[in-house]
Design a protein around this motif. Structure first.
Motif, short mmCIF file in Angstrom:
data_model
loop_
_atom_site.label_atom_id
_atom_site.label_comp_id
_atom_site.label_asym_id
_atom_site.label_seq_id
_atom_site.Cartn_x
_atom_site.Cartn_y
_atom_site.Cartn_z
N PHE A 157 56.95 -0.10 88.26
CA PHE A 157 56.37 -1.39 87.88
C PHE A 157 57.48 -2.42 87.87
CE2 PHE A 157 53.57 1.56 85.44
CZ PHE A 157 52.44 1.32 86.18
N PRO A 158 57.26 -3.67 88.20
CA PRO A 158 55.98 -4.24 88.60
C PRO A 158 55.80 -4.23 90.11
CG PRO A 158 57.59 -5.97 88.37
CD PRO A 158 58.33 -4.67 88.17
N MET A 159 56.57 -3.40 90.82
CA MET A 159 56.42 -3.33 92.26
C MET A 159 55.07 -2.72 92.59
SD MET A 159 59.44 -4.33 92.26
CE MET A 159 60.18 -4.36 93.85
N ASP A 160 54.57 -3.04 93.79
CA ASP A 160 53.28 -2.49 94.20
C ASP A 160 53.31 -0.96 94.18
OD1 ASP A 160 52.29 -5.05 94.61
OD2 ASP A 160 53.08 -5.11 96.65
N GLY A 161 54.48 -0.39 94.54
CA GLY A 161 54.61 1.06 94.58
C GLY A 161 54.32 1.69 93.22
N GLY A 162 54.71 1.01 92.14
CA GLY A 162 54.44 1.52 90.80
C GLY A 162 52.94 1.60 90.53
N ARG A 163 52.21 0.58 90.99
CA ARG A 163 50.75 0.58 90.80
C ARG A 163 50.08 1.63 91.67
NH1 ARG A 163 49.97 -3.45 87.65
NH2 ARG A 163 51.53 -5.11 87.65
N VAL A 164 50.61 1.78 92.89
CA VAL A 164 50.05 2.80 93.79
C VAL A 164 50.21 4.18 93.15
CG1 VAL A 164 50.34 3.95 96.02
CG2 VAL A 164 50.41 1.46 95.90
N LEU A 165 51.42 4.44 92.61
CA LEU A 165 51.70 5.73 91.98
C LEU A 165 50.78 5.95 90.78
CD1 LEU A 165 53.44 8.27 91.70
CD2 LEU A 165 55.05 6.92 90.34
N ARG A 166 50.66 4.92 89.92
CA ARG A 166 49.80 5.04 88.74
C ARG A 166 48.35 5.34 89.15
NH1 ARG A 166 48.66 1.17 84.54
NH2 ARG A 166 48.33 -0.43 86.11
N ALA A 167 47.87 4.56 90.15
CA ALA A 167 46.48 4.73 90.58
C ALA A 167 46.28 6.12 91.19
CB ALA A 167 46.11 3.65 91.59
N ALA A 168 47.27 6.58 91.97
CA ALA A 168 47.14 7.90 92.59
C ALA A 168 47.09 8.98 91.51
CB ALA A 168 48.30 8.15 93.55
N LEU A 169 47.96 8.86 90.49
CA LEU A 169 47.95 9.83 89.39
C LEU A 169 46.64 9.76 88.62
CD1 LEU A 169 51.59 9.35 88.05
CD2 LEU A 169 50.67 11.41 89.12
N ALA A 170 46.11 8.53 88.47
CA ALA A 170 44.91 8.34 87.66
C ALA A 170 43.67 8.92 88.33
CB ALA A 170 44.71 6.85 87.36
N LEU A 171 43.79 9.26 89.63
CA LEU A 171 42.67 9.92 90.28
C LEU A 171 42.45 11.30 89.65
CD1 LEU A 171 43.33 9.02 94.03
CD2 LEU A 171 41.44 8.22 92.63
N TRP A 172 43.54 11.89 89.10
CA TRP A 172 43.43 13.23 88.49
C TRP A 172 43.61 13.22 86.98
CZ3 TRP A 172 46.00 12.61 93.24
CH2 TRP A 172 45.36 13.22 94.32
N LEU A 173 44.50 12.31 86.49
CA LEU A 173 44.79 12.29 85.06
C LEU A 173 44.09 11.11 84.41
CD1 LEU A 173 48.64 12.72 85.51
CD2 LEU A 173 47.01 14.53 84.92
#
Ligand SMILES: [Zn+2]
Length: 365
Positions: A157-173
């Motif tokens: 965060f706050p880079m787009d990559g941080g949000r991508v990672l969070r969203a990808a993890l949130a698909l499972w967690l």
């Protein structure tokens, strides 16, 4: 954002440039002119303008994708550090957040790829010689877009990559856990970046500190908003607050300031109508020149932020921003409480320790 000029608008989103960005352009043009004359100045300005056009296109990647999910952005502002779109909020469905976050860097990759195809070659040396005019404008622009995409995909965060990672993890967690993991990964990257910077580019150290603090801030804010999901503003607001009467004089305001530990006072007129906020600093300011009997009304900050008592607390936390306090109103517009930084800190603490504490209270009526 204040101090910005509107350049135009596209599909309902105004494109604005901040005054500091104009200063940056002037400075770049001037230093290029000093080292290489008019031609160098023109080339540098053209190059910078093209890069920032790509930055705006990057932001529109986010904006137009978000719009497909019903999230509107009224403006994008160009700052010397890049573009900032005022997305009302990020979508909460992880799949949607992932698409919105990745759309920006994808725009830069598409531009870079199109330029490489048009040029018929990829010139890797352009990556390290972005400021070398002998390489030609387009190869450097292609390299700059590749750099923008890679830089923005740093998983912090706050880079787009941080949000991508969070969203990808949130698909499972669950989202709070995903945010914690993504924030830790981001801070590890910040450390690595800062460590590299110590041996090479001091600019990296600067970016690392920025990324580290932003990751911590984002994690804190998301956790606060996660912890308070399901609660409403009335569950957190301060209700035992001293208000100042709209017709009060300076002496009364000073008395109330001394009698309480509040820093912000709601000012109310007849019938509980909320007129504005008076801060400790405002009262001190009045003390410098006003008589005891002078009305305090001119020092009241009118049209402060307000929120309804039944508004969801998690959304309110996300939009709290730099406000000192937010007035809480009932359906008739009368003041029923005050939401302050301290009351938010307390409700987050309570909600973290005992998640059902406030919910249970409401369930019992
Ligand atoms: Zn972006």
């Amino acid at each position: 954002m204040r101090w910005s000029l509107t350049l135009g608008s596209f599909k309902g989103t105004a494109v604005r440039i901040h005054v500091t960005f104009v200063l940056l352009l002037a400075w770049i043009g001037f230093s290029a002119y000093r080292s290489g004359g008019w031609e160098a100045a023109r080339d540098s300005l053209l190059f910078i303008t093209l890069i920032f056009t790509c930055v705006v296109l990057h932001e529109f990647g986010h904006i137009l994708t978000a719009r497909r999910f019903g999230i509107v952005s009224t403006e994008v502002t160009l700052l010397p550090i890049g573009g900032v779109a005022n997305l009302a909020h990020m979508p909460e469905k992880p799949g949607q957040e992932l698409l919105v976050a990745i759309a920006g860097p994808m725009v830069n990759i598409v531009i870079a790829f199109a330029l490489f195809v048009a040029l018929g070659a990829f010139q890797p040396e352009a990556l390290t010689r972005l400021d070398d005019p002998h390489l030609g404008l387009l190869p450097r622009l292609a390299a700059a877009n590749l750099f923008l995409a890679v830089f923005n995909m740093i998983p912090a965060f706050p880079m787009d990559g941080g949000r991508v990672l969070r969203a990808a993890l949130a698909l499972w967690l669950d989202r709070a856990k995903a945010t914690r993991i993504a924030a830790s990964v981001g801070q590890m990257f910040a450390f690595a970046l800062g460590f590299l910077g110590l041996f090479g580019n001091p600019l990296l150290v600067f970016i690392a500190i920025f990324v580290y603090m932003a990751a911590a801030g984002e994690a804190q804010m998301t956790q606060a908003s996660e912890a308070t999901r399901g609660l409403v503003v009335a569950d957190a607001m301060e209700t035992r607050i001293a208000a100042i009467d709209w017709g009060a004089d300076l002496a009364e305001a000073v008395d109330i300031l001394l009698a309480t530990s509040q820093e912000e006072f709601p000012v109310v007129a007849g019938g509980g109508r909320f007129m504005g906020l008076l801060g400790r600093a405002d009262i001190i300011e009045a003390l410098k020149s006003e008589a005891r009997s002078a009305p305090i009304a001119p020092y009241v900050r009118r049209s402060p932020p307000t929120v309804g008592a039944t508004a969801p607390l998690d959304k309110t936390i996300e939009s709290f921003g730099e406000a000192a306090a937010i007035g809480v109103l009932d359906e008739d517009g009368a003041l029923v409480g005050l939401l302050t930084r301290q009351s938010l800190a307390e409700i987050v603490l309570i909600a973290n320790l005992r998640p059902d504490w406030r919910l249970a209270r409401r369930g019992q009526g």
